[in-house]
Design an enzyme around this catalytic site. Sequence first.
Site, PDB file in Angstrom:
ATOM      1  N   ASN A 209      69.898  17.593  12.758  1.00  0.00           N
ATOM      2  CA  ASN A 209      69.066  18.321  11.792  1.00  0.00           C
ATOM      3  C   ASN A 209      67.670  18.485  12.373  1.00  0.00           C
ATOM      4  O   ASN A 209      67.385  17.994  13.464  1.00  0.00           O
ATOM      5  CB  ASN A 209      69.063  17.606  10.440  1.00  0.00           C
ATOM      6  CG  ASN A 209      68.515  16.206  10.539  1.00  0.00           C
ATOM      7  OD1 ASN A 209      67.356  16.020  10.880  1.00  0.00           O
ATOM      8  ND2 ASN A 209      69.365  15.210  10.254  1.00  0.00           N
ATOM      9  N   ASP A 277      74.599  13.326   6.201  1.00  0.00           N
ATOM     10  CA  ASP A 277      75.486  12.874   5.126  1.00  0.00           C
ATOM     11  C   ASP A 277      76.925  12.723   5.610  1.00  0.00           C
ATOM     12  O   ASP A 277      77.671  11.916   5.086  1.00  0.00           O
ATOM     13  CB  ASP A 277      75.441  13.870   3.962  1.00  0.00           C
ATOM     14  CG  ASP A 277      74.071  13.823   3.284  1.00  0.00           C
ATOM     15  OD1 ASP A 277      73.558  12.703   3.095  1.00  0.00           O
ATOM     16  OD2 ASP A 277      73.505  14.892   2.982  1.00  0.00           O
ATOM     17  N   LYS A 287      85.644  16.148  26.175  1.00  0.00           N
ATOM     18  CA  LYS A 287      85.055  17.423  25.767  1.00  0.00           C
ATOM     19  C   LYS A 287      86.143  18.372  25.242  1.00  0.00           C
ATOM     20  O   LYS A 287      87.168  18.550  25.895  1.00  0.00           O
ATOM     21  CB  LYS A 287      84.331  18.059  26.963  1.00  0.00           C
ATOM     22  CG  LYS A 287      83.562  19.289  26.559  1.00  0.00           C
ATOM     23  CD  LYS A 287      82.853  19.937  27.731  1.00  0.00           C
ATOM     24  CE  LYS A 287      82.329  21.288  27.291  1.00  0.00           C
ATOM     25  NZ  LYS A 287      81.997  22.141  28.408  1.00  0.00           N
ATOM     26  N   ASP A 305      75.567   5.469   2.925  1.00  0.00           N
ATOM     27  CA  ASP A 305      74.216   5.785   2.444  1.00  0.00           C
ATOM     28  C   ASP A 305      73.373   4.525   2.594  1.00  0.00           C
ATOM     29  O   ASP A 305      73.523   3.552   1.845  1.00  0.00           O
ATOM     30  CB  ASP A 305      74.267   6.257   0.987  1.00  0.00           C
ATOM     31  CG  ASP A 305      72.925   6.818   0.545  1.00  0.00           C
ATOM     32  OD1 ASP A 305      71.889   6.204   0.898  1.00  0.00           O
ATOM     33  OD2 ASP A 305      72.907   7.851  -0.134  1.00  0.00           O
ATOM     34  N   ILE A 306      72.504   4.540   3.579  1.00  0.00           N
ATOM     35  CA  ILE A 306      71.731   3.338   3.930  1.00  0.00           C
ATOM     36  C   ILE A 306      70.780   2.980   2.797  1.00  0.00           C
ATOM     37  O   ILE A 306      70.714   1.826   2.354  1.00  0.00           O
ATOM     38  CB  ILE A 306      70.953   3.567   5.246  1.00  0.00           C
ATOM     39  CG1 ILE A 306      71.901   4.039   6.342  1.00  0.00           C
ATOM     40  CG2 ILE A 306      70.235   2.294   5.668  1.00  0.00           C
ATOM     41  CD1 ILE A 306      71.222   4.610   7.568  1.00  0.00           C
ATOM     42  N   PHE A 324      63.151   8.796   0.642  1.00  0.00           N
ATOM     43  CA  PHE A 324      62.563  10.131   0.768  1.00  0.00           C
ATOM     44  C   PHE A 324      63.544  11.132   0.204  1.00  0.00           C
ATOM     45  O   PHE A 324      64.750  10.891   0.173  1.00  0.00           O
ATOM     46  CB  PHE A 324      62.257  10.445   2.242  1.00  0.00           C
ATOM     47  CG  PHE A 324      60.935   9.867   2.674  1.00  0.00           C
ATOM     48  CD1 PHE A 324      60.755   8.496   2.735  1.00  0.00           C
ATOM     49  CD2 PHE A 324      59.871  10.694   2.987  1.00  0.00           C
ATOM     50  CE1 PHE A 324      59.539   7.946   3.098  1.00  0.00           C
ATOM     51  CE2 PHE A 324      58.646  10.157   3.352  1.00  0.00           C
ATOM     52  CZ  PHE A 324      58.475   8.790   3.410  1.00  0.00           C
ATOM     53  N   LYS A 338      67.486  11.480  -7.954  1.00  0.00           N
ATOM     54  CA  LYS A 338      67.869  10.730  -6.745  1.00  0.00           C
ATOM     55  C   LYS A 338      67.394   9.280  -6.823  1.00  0.00           C
ATOM     56  O   LYS A 338      68.101   8.350  -6.448  1.00  0.00           O
ATOM     57  CB  LYS A 338      67.267  11.410  -5.509  1.00  0.00           C
ATOM     58  CG  LYS A 338      67.758  10.877  -4.205  1.00  0.00           C
ATOM     59  CD  LYS A 338      67.423  11.794  -3.067  1.00  0.00           C
ATOM     60  CE  LYS A 338      68.257  13.067  -3.092  1.00  0.00           C
ATOM     61  NZ  LYS A 338      67.913  14.000  -2.026  1.00  0.00           N
ATOM     62  N   LYS A 342      70.115   6.373  -6.535  1.00  0.00           N
ATOM     63  CA  LYS A 342      70.119   5.434  -5.404  1.00  0.00           C
ATOM     64  C   LYS A 342      69.602   4.061  -5.824  1.00  0.00           C
ATOM     65  O   LYS A 342      69.825   3.086  -5.134  1.00  0.00           O
ATOM     66  CB  LYS A 342      69.242   5.981  -4.280  1.00  0.00           C
ATOM     67  CG  LYS A 342      69.636   7.388  -3.853  1.00  0.00           C
ATOM     68  CD  LYS A 342      69.841   7.469  -2.381  1.00  0.00           C
ATOM     69  CE  LYS A 342      70.100   8.894  -1.940  1.00  0.00           C
ATOM     70  NZ  LYS A 342      70.573   8.994  -0.576  1.00  0.00           N
TER      71      LYS A 342
HETATM   72  O1  C5P Z   1      70.779  11.803  -0.446  1.00  0.00           O
HETATM   73  P1  C5P Z   1      69.682  12.268   0.423  1.00  0.00           P
HETATM   74  O2  C5P Z   1      70.053  12.359   1.858  1.00  0.00           O
HETATM   75  O3  C5P Z   1      68.975  13.472  -0.023  1.00  0.00           O
HETATM   76  O4  C5P Z   1      68.589  11.098   0.290  1.00  0.00           O
HETATM   77  C1  C5P Z   1      67.490  11.032   1.107  1.00  0.00           C
HETATM   78  C2  C5P Z   1      67.079   9.607   1.255  1.00  0.00           C
HETATM   79  O5  C5P Z   1      68.200   8.785   1.488  1.00  0.00           O
HETATM   80  C3  C5P Z   1      66.183   9.374   2.439  1.00  0.00           C
HETATM   81  O6  C5P Z   1      65.316   8.294   2.154  1.00  0.00           O
HETATM   82  C4  C5P Z   1      67.166   9.009   3.545  1.00  0.00           C
HETATM   83  O7  C5P Z   1      66.551   8.245   4.568  1.00  0.00           O
HETATM   84  C5  C5P Z   1      68.183   8.215   2.778  1.00  0.00           C
HETATM   85  N1  C5P Z   1      69.555   8.283   3.297  1.00  0.00           N
HETATM   86  C6  C5P Z   1      70.122   7.176   3.861  1.00  0.00           C
HETATM   87  N2  C5P Z   1      71.415   7.212   4.302  1.00  0.00           N
HETATM   88  C7  C5P Z   1      72.154   8.336   4.187  1.00  0.00           C
HETATM   89  C8  C5P Z   1      71.593   9.473   3.610  1.00  0.00           C
HETATM   90  C9  C5P Z   1      70.284   9.419   3.180  1.00  0.00           C
HETATM   91  O8  C5P Z   1      69.440   6.154   3.973  1.00  0.00           O
HETATM   92  N3  C5P Z   1      73.389   8.354   4.627  1.00  0.00           N
END
Ligand code: C5P
Length: 402
Positions: A209, A277, A287, A305-306, A324, A338, A342
């Site tokens: 990204n 995601d 390859k 999702d960390i 964020f 969000k 979360k």
């Molecule tokens: O769900 P979204 O990606 O929009 O959420 C953004 C927030 O979640 C950011 O703080 C990003 O660092 C965190 N995040 C994460 N692990 C993921 C996806 C997003 O920690 N797999």
Amino acid sequence: MTLAGKRILLIIGGGIAAYKSLDLIRRLRERGASVSPVMTRAAEQFVTPLSVSALAGEEVHRDLFDLTKEAEMGHIQLSRVADLVVVAPATADLMAKMAAGQASDLATTLLMATDTPVMIAPAMNVRMWDHPATQRNLSTLTGDGISVVGPNDGDMACGEYGPGRMAEPLEIVAAVERALASGPLVGRRILVTSGPTHEPIDPVRYIANRSSGAQGTAIAQALRDLGADVVFVTGPADVARPEGVEVIEVESAQQMYDAVMGCLPVDVGVFAAAVADWRVKSASGSKIKKQAGALPVLEFAENPDILATVSQMGEGRPGLVVGFAAETDDVVAHATAKRARKRCDWIVANDVSPDTGIMGGSENSVILISAAGAEHWPRAPKQEVARKLAARIADALGGDAR
Ligand code: C5P
């Protein structure tokens, strides 16, 4: 961080790693510190007093019984003018003398006479390091409040491999910066994630990204400048890594997850990374070949999702978790939802529509979403947003934790 105005008394012991101390002097001075060098007799076998004094821009102190110097600056005074005494390299012999409380030459006398904190960077042959006597001396020294940087594992000048290599000059500088840190976040360990992730398709292709890592890097720097002990977990970001923090480089979301879990516990977690995601479910080990008329089909799997995982941890959850939210529409509504979903404490939300120029740009315009509601911050350089966020974090934690 800068070391401007700080004085380091650098005691150079007699080991081959003394050559790295020359670079250490340069690095310390680059950051504004002044360095008063002291050499043991053995050190002079490895580097010359002339090169040490040329780099330090100060005369080298070598003799305990130098009456001229005693008249100008006695050894007691020399041992106390510094903000920090650094022993690099700290040989097995020097460590033994320190642990025994000997004062048999200028270096050991200064170490006995000083009332300032002392840091050692041991360097010696692996067997000497592993020797019970050295390990006993090490625990005596740490028990006396002396801090230790290194040694590292690696190839040694003597041809063996293992622990005993002196820490690199920049690692020593980082430890010095931590030891001399001041500010409201001293004693706090703060994790910051930053940058994009790369999700492999095959060994040469990946999905990424547009995150540059600029905002996360600025946050790590701002937290460090307030005295925090920062661990910075970054994906493959464009911007230079922050100095004076522990940097852990990762590529994929899964690696970032593992690195974050390995860093816990922390007092605060700031999750500024743009984590993918999804990942390619079964990335190819070789390859993927272009085939006429047949397009590859990629199947995706969800990444962990960390932020949500850390926010929802029971025991071991950081006291403050900041996420964020990069949104392109209805920023406040989406970010508020969000935060609830979360279960983090704060969300720093921003509008990343292409016309804002925020993603990859130098400025940011954020809304801080907390239990108190939404607070709009004026558009400002990312460094300024970072400083404001760091100050908020310091306020939320209150006081020096040292
Ligand atoms: O769900 P979204 O990606 O929009 O959420 C953004 C927030 O979640 C950011 O703080 C990003 O660092 C965190 N995040 C994460 N692990 C993921 C996806 C997003 O920690 N797999």
